[in-house]
Write a protein that holds these residues in place. Structure first.
Motif, mmCIF file in Angstrom:
data_model
loop_
_atom_site.group_PDB
_atom_site.id
_atom_site.type_symbol
_atom_site.label_atom_id
_atom_site.label_comp_id
_atom_site.label_asym_id
_atom_site.label_seq_id
_atom_site.Cartn_x
_atom_site.Cartn_y
_atom_site.Cartn_z
ATOM 1 N N PHE A 172 0.332 7.465 15.068
ATOM 2 C CA PHE A 172 -0.586 7.558 14.060
ATOM 3 C C PHE A 172 -1.192 6.213 13.854
ATOM 4 O O PHE A 172 -2.417 5.877 13.294
ATOM 5 N N HIS A 173 -0.330 5.238 14.276
ATOM 6 C CA HIS A 173 -0.737 3.803 13.834
ATOM 7 C C HIS A 173 -1.509 3.200 14.410
ATOM 8 O O HIS A 173 -1.910 3.152 15.760
ATOM 9 N N HIS A 174 -2.582 2.631 13.814
ATOM 10 C CA HIS A 174 -3.947 1.906 14.204
ATOM 11 C C HIS A 174 -4.072 0.495 13.499
ATOM 12 O O HIS A 174 -4.777 0.649 12.461
ATOM 13 N N PHE B 35 6.403 9.532 16.833
ATOM 14 C CA PHE B 35 5.372 10.215 15.992
ATOM 15 C C PHE B 35 4.839 9.216 15.181
ATOM 16 O O PHE B 35 3.516 9.289 15.099
ATOM 17 N N HIS B 36 5.590 8.400 14.464
ATOM 18 C CA HIS B 36 4.835 7.551 13.531
ATOM 19 C C HIS B 36 3.730 6.503 14.503
ATOM 20 O O HIS B 36 2.664 6.238 13.933
ATOM 21 N N HIS B 37 4.299 5.857 15.531
ATOM 22 C CA HIS B 37 3.577 5.176 16.083
ATOM 23 C C HIS B 37 2.168 5.832 16.735
ATOM 24 O O HIS B 37 1.080 5.356 16.873
ATOM 25 N N PRO C 77 9.182 5.794 6.643
ATOM 26 C CA PRO C 77 8.906 5.702 7.842
ATOM 27 C C PRO C 77 8.914 4.283 8.636
ATOM 28 O O PRO C 77 9.223 4.058 9.742
ATOM 29 N N ASP C 78 8.571 3.275 7.770
ATOM 30 C CA ASP C 78 8.574 1.812 8.130
ATOM 31 C C ASP C 78 9.894 1.546 8.179
ATOM 32 O O ASP C 78 10.388 0.539 9.209
ATOM 33 N N PHE C 79 10.699 1.937 7.243
ATOM 34 C CA PHE C 79 12.153 1.602 7.211
ATOM 35 C C PHE C 79 12.905 1.782 8.415
ATOM 36 O O PHE C 79 13.632 1.202 9.020
ATOM 37 N N SER D 296 0.866 -1.222 -0.102
ATOM 38 C CA SER D 296 0.055 -0.055 0.046
ATOM 39 C C SER D 296 0.825 1.505 -0.033
ATOM 40 O O SER D 296 0.531 2.140 -0.593
ATOM 41 N N HIS D 297 1.768 1.309 0.861
ATOM 42 C CA HIS D 297 2.571 2.503 1.015
ATOM 43 C C HIS D 297 3.642 2.827 -0.289
ATOM 44 O O HIS D 297 3.632 3.934 -0.837
ATOM 45 N N ALA D 298 4.278 1.751 -0.735
ATOM 46 C CA ALA D 298 4.852 1.896 -1.940
ATOM 47 C C ALA D 298 4.173 2.167 -3.171
ATOM 48 O O ALA D 298 4.658 3.327 -3.924
ATOM 49 N N THR E 185 1.110 11.350 3.660
ATOM 50 C CA THR E 185 0.173 10.422 3.184
ATOM 51 C C THR E 185 0.787 9.044 4.171
ATOM 52 O O THR E 185 -0.529 8.107 4.401
ATOM 53 N N HIS E 186 1.772 8.645 4.301
ATOM 54 C CA HIS E 186 2.221 7.553 4.918
ATOM 55 C C HIS E 186 1.586 7.316 6.274
ATOM 56 O O HIS E 186 0.928 6.550 6.756
ATOM 57 N N TYR E 187 1.704 8.471 6.960
ATOM 58 C CA TYR E 187 1.253 8.779 8.465
ATOM 59 C C TYR E 187 -0.291 8.487 8.310
ATOM 60 O O TYR E 187 -1.049 7.955 9.344
ATOM 61 N N GLN F 128 -2.286 7.313 6.176
ATOM 62 C CA GLN F 128 -2.816 5.903 5.988
ATOM 63 C C GLN F 128 -2.728 5.056 6.986
ATOM 64 O O GLN F 128 -3.521 4.048 7.366
ATOM 65 N N ASP F 129 -1.466 5.079 7.817
ATOM 66 C CA ASP F 129 -1.381 4.150 8.848
ATOM 67 C C ASP F 129 -2.544 4.573 10.021
ATOM 68 O O ASP F 129 -2.866 3.562 10.964
ATOM 69 N N ALA F 130 -3.248 5.630 9.914
ATOM 70 C CA ALA F 130 -4.213 6.125 10.794
ATOM 71 C C ALA F 130 -5.691 5.293 10.708
ATOM 72 O O ALA F 130 -6.361 5.052 11.556
HETATM 73 ZN ZN ZN Z 1 3.863 2.897 8.749
#
Ligand code: ZN
Length: 156
Positions: free
Chosen positions: A131-133, A127-129, A104-106, A5-7, A30-32, A34-36
Motif C-alpha cells: 500500500f505504501h506510497h 501487505f503494508h508495503h 502496522p508501523d510498529f 497522522s496515523h495516531a 484506514t492506516h493502509y 492513508q499510506d496509499a
Molecule cells: Zn504505515
C-alpha cells in the motif's frame, strides 16, 4: 504517513465510533489506505537507500513524541477510575485508538530500524508495503497530512 497522522486518525475514529468492533477494523484499514496517499514520513528513503536507518530513527522520535502530545491535547482521555470494562474502553479510546493507528508501523519497526524482520511478520509487512506510497519531496508529501490534521482538528 507520519506517526502524527496515523495516531490522530486512530484516536479520532476510536472516539467518534462507540463500538470497538467497528472502530478497530476501521482504524487498521484506514492506516493502509492513508499510506496509499503519496506522502513523506521518517521512513521515506530507507528502501531506496537515500536515508540511513540512524537518520530515519532520529526523525521518528520527534514524530512519535509530537503524536503523543497532540493525541493527549486534542483527545484528552478520561482517567477517572472505574471497574466497568465498557467504560474503561470508552474512557481510554484516544490511547488505544492511537496505538492501533500506529500498529502496522510498529510491526515494521524492527525491519526498518534494526534490519531484522521476524519471519511471522513478513506477510503482514509485505501487505503494508504493497500500500505504501512515499515520495521524497517533503513539502508535497506533508501537504496531504497537514490537510488531514486540519480536518481532524475542525471536526473532532
Ligand atoms: Zn504505515
Amino acid at each position: 504517513m507520519l506517526s502524527i497522522s496515523h495516531a490522530l486518525t486512530g484516536a479520532y475514529i476510536a472516539t467518534k465510533i462507540d463500538s470497538p468492533w467497528l472502530s478497530i477494523p476501521l482504524i487498521l484499514a484506514t492506516h493502509y489506505l492513508q499510506d496509499a496517499i503519496p506522502h513523506w514520513d521518517a521512513g521515506t528513503g530507507l528502501t531506496k537507500g537515500t536515508k540511513t536507518r540512524r537518520n530515519a530513527f532520529l526523525q521518528e522520535i520527534p514524530d512519535l513524541l509530537i503524536a503523543l502530545l497532540l493525541v493527549l491535547l486534542l483527545f484528552p482521555p478520561n482517567l477517572e477510575f472505574t471497574s466497568n470494562l465498557p467504560t474503561i474502553i470508552t474512557n481510554l479510546a484516544p490511547l488505544w485508538g492511537a496505538f492501533l493507528g500506529l500498529l502496522p508501523d510498529f510491526l515494521e519497526a524492527p525491519r526498518n530500524f534494526l534490519g531484522k524482520e521476524p519471519r511471522f511478520l513478513r506477510p503482514l509487512n509485505a501487505f503494508h508495503h504493497s500500500f505504501h506510497h512515499s515520495i521524497p519531496r517533503v513539502i508535497d508529501g506533508l501537504a496531504p497530512q497537514l490537510l488531514l490534521l486540519i480536518l481532524i482538528i475542525l471536526t473532532r
